[in-house]
Design a protein around this motif. Structure first.
Motif, PDB file in Angstrom:
ATOM      1  N   VAL A 217       3.100   0.696  11.185  1.00 28.35           N
ATOM      2  CA  VAL A 217       2.748   1.422   9.842  1.00 28.35           C
ATOM      3  C   VAL A 217       3.625   1.019   8.803  1.00 28.35           C
ATOM      4  CG1 VAL A 217       2.512   3.819   9.354  1.00 28.35           C
ATOM      5  CG2 VAL A 217       2.316   3.085  11.651  1.00 28.35           C
ATOM      6  N   VAL A 218       2.629   0.993   7.699  1.00 29.61           N
ATOM      7  CA  VAL A 218       3.619   0.266   6.631  1.00 29.61           C
ATOM      8  C   VAL A 218       3.503   1.635   5.459  1.00 29.61           C
ATOM      9  CG1 VAL A 218       3.454  -1.213   4.659  1.00 29.61           C
ATOM     10  CG2 VAL A 218       2.586  -1.838   6.788  1.00 29.61           C
ATOM     11  N   MET A 219       4.819   2.070   4.942  1.00 28.57           N
ATOM     12  CA  MET A 219       4.725   2.910   3.990  1.00 28.57           C
ATOM     13  C   MET A 219       5.122   2.575   2.662  1.00 28.57           C
ATOM     14  SD  MET A 219       6.776   6.215   5.459  1.00 28.57           S
ATOM     15  CE  MET A 219       6.227   7.325   4.100  1.00 28.57           C
ATOM     16  N   GLU A 220       4.377   3.117   1.616  1.00 34.96           N
ATOM     17  CA  GLU A 220       4.617   2.637   0.419  1.00 34.96           C
ATOM     18  C   GLU A 220       4.684   3.994  -0.681  1.00 34.96           C
ATOM     19  OE1 GLU A 220       1.742   1.007  -2.137  1.00 34.96           O
ATOM     20  OE2 GLU A 220       3.239  -0.402  -3.602  1.00 34.96           O
ATOM     21  N   LYS A 221       5.581   4.166  -1.391  1.00 39.08           N
ATOM     22  CA  LYS A 221       5.748   5.317  -2.432  1.00 39.08           C
ATOM     23  C   LYS A 221       5.312   6.612  -1.756  1.00 39.08           C
ATOM     24  CE  LYS A 221       5.253   2.334  -6.530  1.00 39.08           C
ATOM     25  NZ  LYS A 221       4.050   1.443  -6.924  1.00 39.08           N
ATOM     26  N   SER A 222       5.866   6.945  -0.681  1.00 40.60           N
ATOM     27  CA  SER A 222       5.620   8.413  -0.166  1.00 40.60           C
ATOM     28  C   SER A 222       4.460   8.265   0.768  1.00 40.60           C
ATOM     29  CB  SER A 222       5.887   9.279  -0.940  1.00 40.60           C
ATOM     30  OG  SER A 222       6.831   9.222  -2.069  1.00 40.60           O
ATOM     31  N   ARG A 223       3.441   7.207   0.860  1.00 40.45           N
ATOM     32  CA  ARG A 223       2.334   7.214   1.619  1.00 40.45           C
ATOM     33  C   ARG A 223       2.114   6.379   2.556  1.00 40.45           C
ATOM     34  NH1 ARG A 223      -1.789  10.288  -1.464  1.00 40.45           N
ATOM     35  NH2 ARG A 223      -1.116  10.488  -3.642  1.00 40.45           N
ATOM     36  N   ILE A 224       1.108   6.439   3.653  1.00 37.57           N
ATOM     37  CA  ILE A 224       0.820   5.108   4.260  1.00 37.57           C
ATOM     38  C   ILE A 224      -0.052   4.389   3.783  1.00 37.57           C
ATOM     39  CG2 ILE A 224      -0.114   4.838   6.657  1.00 37.57           C
ATOM     40  CD1 ILE A 224       0.993   6.995   7.863  1.00 37.57           C
ATOM     41  N   LEU A 225       0.389   3.157   3.628  1.00 40.46           N
ATOM     42  CA  LEU A 225      -0.469   1.999   2.821  1.00 40.46           C
ATOM     43  C   LEU A 225      -1.490   1.558   3.952  1.00 40.46           C
ATOM     44  CD1 LEU A 225      -0.720   0.074   0.343  1.00 40.46           C
ATOM     45  CD2 LEU A 225       0.890  -1.249   1.260  1.00 40.46           C
ATOM     46  N   MET A 226      -0.903   1.241   5.080  1.00 44.78           N
ATOM     47  CA  MET A 226      -1.718   0.593   6.070  1.00 44.78           C
ATOM     48  C   MET A 226      -1.392   0.736   7.312  1.00 44.78           C
ATOM     49  SD  MET A 226      -1.248  -3.549   5.616  1.00 44.78           S
ATOM     50  CE  MET A 226      -0.952  -3.635   3.648  1.00 44.78           C
ATOM     51  N   GLU A 227      -1.868   0.414   8.354  1.00 43.28           N
ATOM     52  CA  GLU A 227      -1.580   0.575   9.629  1.00 43.28           C
ATOM     53  C   GLU A 227      -2.603  -0.324  10.645  1.00 43.28           C
ATOM     54  OE1 GLU A 227      -1.600   4.268  12.112  1.00 43.28           O
ATOM     55  OE2 GLU A 227      -2.169   5.260  10.449  1.00 43.28           O
ATOM     56  N   GLY A 228      -2.060  -0.641  11.689  1.00 38.84           N
ATOM     57  CA  GLY A 228      -2.657  -1.517  12.546  1.00 38.84           C
ATOM     58  C   GLY A 228      -1.719  -2.439  13.573  1.00 38.84           C
ATOM     59  N   THR A 229      -2.447  -3.321  14.150  1.00 40.88           N
ATOM     60  CA  THR A 229      -1.744  -4.181  15.140  1.00 40.88           C
ATOM     61  C   THR A 229      -0.952  -5.325  14.239  1.00 40.88           C
ATOM     62  OG1 THR A 229      -3.255  -5.723  15.051  1.00 40.88           O
ATOM     63  CG2 THR A 229      -3.387  -4.471  16.967  1.00 40.88           C
ATOM     64  N   PRO A 230       0.114  -5.914  14.616  1.00 46.56           N
ATOM     65  CA  PRO A 230       0.833  -6.765  13.809  1.00 46.56           C
ATOM     66  C   PRO A 230      -0.078  -7.850  13.244  1.00 46.56           C
ATOM     67  CG  PRO A 230       2.178  -6.514  15.689  1.00 46.56           C
ATOM     68  CD  PRO A 230       0.952  -5.565  15.930  1.00 46.56           C
ATOM     69  N   CYS A 231      -1.055  -8.390  13.917  1.00 41.36           N
ATOM     70  CA  CYS A 231      -2.322  -9.298  13.380  1.00 41.36           C
ATOM     71  C   CYS A 231      -2.852  -8.743  12.240  1.00 41.36           C
ATOM     72  CB  CYS A 231      -3.057  -9.558  14.637  1.00 41.36           C
ATOM     73  SG  CYS A 231      -2.795 -11.068  15.218  1.00 41.36           S
ATOM     74  N   GLU A 232      -3.394  -7.397  12.606  1.00 39.34           N
ATOM     75  CA  GLU A 232      -4.175  -6.822  11.460  1.00 39.34           C
ATOM     76  C   GLU A 232      -3.402  -6.564  10.010  1.00 39.34           C
ATOM     77  OE1 GLU A 232      -6.980  -4.217  14.594  1.00 39.34           O
ATOM     78  OE2 GLU A 232      -5.248  -3.334  13.664  1.00 39.34           O
ATOM     79  N   VAL A 233      -2.051  -6.215  10.283  1.00 36.40           N
ATOM     80  CA  VAL A 233      -1.253  -5.860   9.298  1.00 36.40           C
ATOM     81  C   VAL A 233      -0.890  -7.101   8.465  1.00 36.40           C
ATOM     82  CG1 VAL A 233       1.230  -4.991   8.374  1.00 36.40           C
ATOM     83  CG2 VAL A 233      -0.459  -3.766  10.115  1.00 36.40           C
ATOM     84  N   PHE A 234      -0.236  -8.194   9.089  1.00 32.97           N
ATOM     85  CA  PHE A 234      -0.063  -9.360   8.378  1.00 32.97           C
ATOM     86  C   PHE A 234      -1.229 -10.036   7.747  1.00 32.97           C
ATOM     87  CE2 PHE A 234       3.541  -9.465  11.683  1.00 32.97           C
ATOM     88  CZ  PHE A 234       4.143  -8.186  10.805  1.00 32.97           C
ATOM     89  N   ALA A 235      -2.484  -9.900   8.290  1.00 33.02           N
ATOM     90  CA  ALA A 235      -3.759 -10.622   7.460  1.00 33.02           C
ATOM     91  C   ALA A 235      -3.783  -9.923   6.243  1.00 33.02           C
ATOM     92  CB  ALA A 235      -4.861 -10.225   8.332  1.00 33.02           C
ATOM     93  N   ARG A 236      -2.998  -9.005   6.014  1.00 30.35           N
ATOM     94  CA  ARG A 236      -2.796  -8.441   4.390  1.00 30.35           C
ATOM     95  C   ARG A 236      -1.881  -8.676   3.717  1.00 30.35           C
ATOM     96  NH1 ARG A 236      -5.375  -2.281   5.806  1.00 30.35           N
ATOM     97  NH2 ARG A 236      -5.172  -2.099   3.698  1.00 30.35           N
ATOM     98  N   ALA A 237      -1.522  -9.930   3.771  1.00 32.23           N
ATOM     99  CA  ALA A 237      -0.172 -10.276   3.261  1.00 32.23           C
ATOM    100  C   ALA A 237       0.024 -10.140   1.668  1.00 32.23           C
ATOM    101  CB  ALA A 237       0.065 -11.857   3.419  1.00 32.23           C
ATOM    102  N   GLN A 238      -0.995 -10.254   0.757  1.00 28.52           N
ATOM    103  CA  GLN A 238      -1.145 -10.140  -0.619  1.00 28.52           C
ATOM    104  C   GLN A 238      -0.747  -8.821  -0.859  1.00 28.52           C
ATOM    105  OE1 GLN A 238      -4.735 -11.250  -2.237  1.00 28.52           O
ATOM    106  NE2 GLN A 238      -3.683 -13.496  -2.601  1.00 28.52           N
ATOM    107  N   GLU A 239      -1.489  -7.539  -0.131  1.00 31.08           N
ATOM    108  CA  GLU A 239      -1.016  -6.140  -0.195  1.00 31.08           C
ATOM    109  C   GLU A 239       0.465  -5.848  -0.051  1.00 31.08           C
ATOM    110  OE1 GLU A 239      -4.252  -3.284   1.097  1.00 31.08           O
ATOM    111  OE2 GLU A 239      -4.804  -5.316   1.767  1.00 31.08           O
ATOM    112  N   LEU A 240       1.002  -6.466   1.304  1.00 27.34           N
ATOM    113  CA  LEU A 240       2.228  -6.351   1.613  1.00 27.34           C
ATOM    114  C   LEU A 240       3.333  -6.785   0.524  1.00 27.34           C
ATOM    115  CD1 LEU A 240       2.012  -7.296   5.289  1.00 27.34           C
ATOM    116  CD2 LEU A 240       2.462  -5.136   4.464  1.00 27.34           C
ATOM    117  N   THR A 241       3.012  -8.128   0.078  1.00 28.01           N
ATOM    118  CA  THR A 241       3.648  -8.496  -1.129  1.00 28.01           C
ATOM    119  C   THR A 241       3.853  -7.527  -2.246  1.00 28.01           C
ATOM    120  OG1 THR A 241       3.084 -10.714  -0.339  1.00 28.01           O
ATOM    121  CG2 THR A 241       4.387 -10.596  -2.478  1.00 28.01           C
ATOM    122  N   ARG A 242       2.812  -6.932  -2.683  1.00 23.17           N
ATOM    123  CA  ARG A 242       2.565  -5.916  -3.849  1.00 23.17           C
ATOM    124  C   ARG A 242       3.430  -4.998  -3.518  1.00 23.17           C
ATOM    125  NH1 ARG A 242      -2.768  -7.462  -4.533  1.00 23.17           N
ATOM    126  NH2 ARG A 242      -3.535  -5.815  -3.280  1.00 23.17           N
TER     127      ARG A 242
END
Ligand code: ATP
Ligand code: MG
Length: 287
Positions: A217-242
């Motif tokens: 589960v990834v949090m950003e600025k007090s909210r949940i930005l995304m959640e999923g299996t590690p594969c699903e989350v890491f596939a969204r590399a650009q959003e993570l970088t942001r």
């Protein structure tokens, strides 16, 4: 799947109505299933510690609800008290909270408060100390005679001994050297396997999240930005970088190779996985 812990539209505002007012968690909905291992990750100040302190009733939501096995933990005093025992919270640097004269008394503190019988307390204390790899002799020593790494183990044992349904850990590996990190990782996994406990852990390390969690589960600025299996989350590399985060190093290398036109799988997030997938590919098997 059985929802052990559920958070519905939870918001938390610190110091409301003052110049220091701060919304640390904003409209978060989240649930943890029985036996699941969840990694909670996010940039510093994103609200992780504030969120998890609601799980055992330590903080009260400004709005929204926290449910354990379907029941609102703030619906009665008994429920709130029950939440303290059902959800074991290990703070960041928990060794600073050791205070008893002996390790035995420190580890027994939680079970004792739960009103358990002495024989059951002893059984739990001895098992918890064994799981964290400390010799039984340590039980009668003062926690203050131990090394930093050993103190961390004692603090973990104190929460393990409560045998909570949900184990919540705030950066359990922070401040330890690589060997210490590996050990704490193994103790948590060993405890989880034995008891089938739901585990939620906060980390800054994508590598730790990837190898330990089934869901991130990834949090950003007090909210949940995304959640999923590690594969699903890491596939969204650009959003993570942001969000000021990064995918694990090995995943980044594979992604870069793919960009350069090399036909490699990109859904590996530990070195061991990458080696296995690349070997399979070399042998002509599908990934
Ligand atoms: N007791 C408090 N009073 C007022 N503001 C607070 C308090 N605790 C945290 N905050 C603020 O709330 C926000 C979220 O803080 P929190 O500690 O939950 O973040 P975090 O994701 O755990 O950060 P870190 O990764 O640094 O531990 C931050 O802006 C922080 O400054
Ligand atoms: Mg924190």
């Amino acid at each position: 799947m059985n929802e052990v812990l559920k958070v519905e539209n939870l918001s938390h505002v610190y110091s409301p109505g003052t110049p220091f007012e701060k919304t640390a968690v904003r409209d978060v909905t989240f649930c943890a299933h029985k036996g699941e291992i969840i990694g909670l990750i996010g940039h510093t100040g994103s609200g992780k510690s504030t969120l998890i302190q609601h799980f055992n009733g330590l903080l009260k939501p400004t709005s929204g609800r926290v449910l354990i096995n379907g029941e609102d933990i703030h619906q009665s005093r008994e429920m709130t008290r029950g939440a303290r025992f059902a959800v074991g919270l290990v703070f960041q640097y928990p060794e600073y909270q050791l205070f008893e004269e002996t390790v035995r008394r420190d580890v027994a503190f939680g079970p004792h408060n739960m009103g358990l019988e002495q024989a059951e307390i002893d059984r739990r204390v001895e098992e918890a100390v064994r799981i964290v790899g400390l010799p039984p002799e340590v039980l009668e020593s003062s926690p203050f005679e131990l090394s930093g790494g050993q103190k961390r183990r004692v603090a973990l044992a104190g929460v393990f001994a409560m045998e909570p349904e949900v184990l919540v850990l705030d950066e359990p590996m922070a401040g330890l050297d690589p060997v210490g990190r590996e050990e704490v990782f193994r103790f948590i996994v060993a405890y989880q396997k034995k008891h089938g406990t739901t585990v939620i852990f906060v980390t800054h390390s994508m590598e730790d999240a990837a190898r330990m969690a089934q869901r991130i589960v990834v949090m950003e600025k007090s909210r949940i930005l995304m959640e999923g299996t590690p594969c699903e989350v890491f596939a969204r590399a650009q959003e993570l970088t942001r969000a000021g985060l990064d995918v694990p190093q090995v995943t980044r290398v594979l992604m870069r190779l793919r960009e350069l036109g090399v036909d490699v799988p990109t859904d590996a997030y530990t070195v061991e996985q990458a080696v296995r997938l690349l070997q399979q590919k070399k042998e002509g098997r599908a990934c």
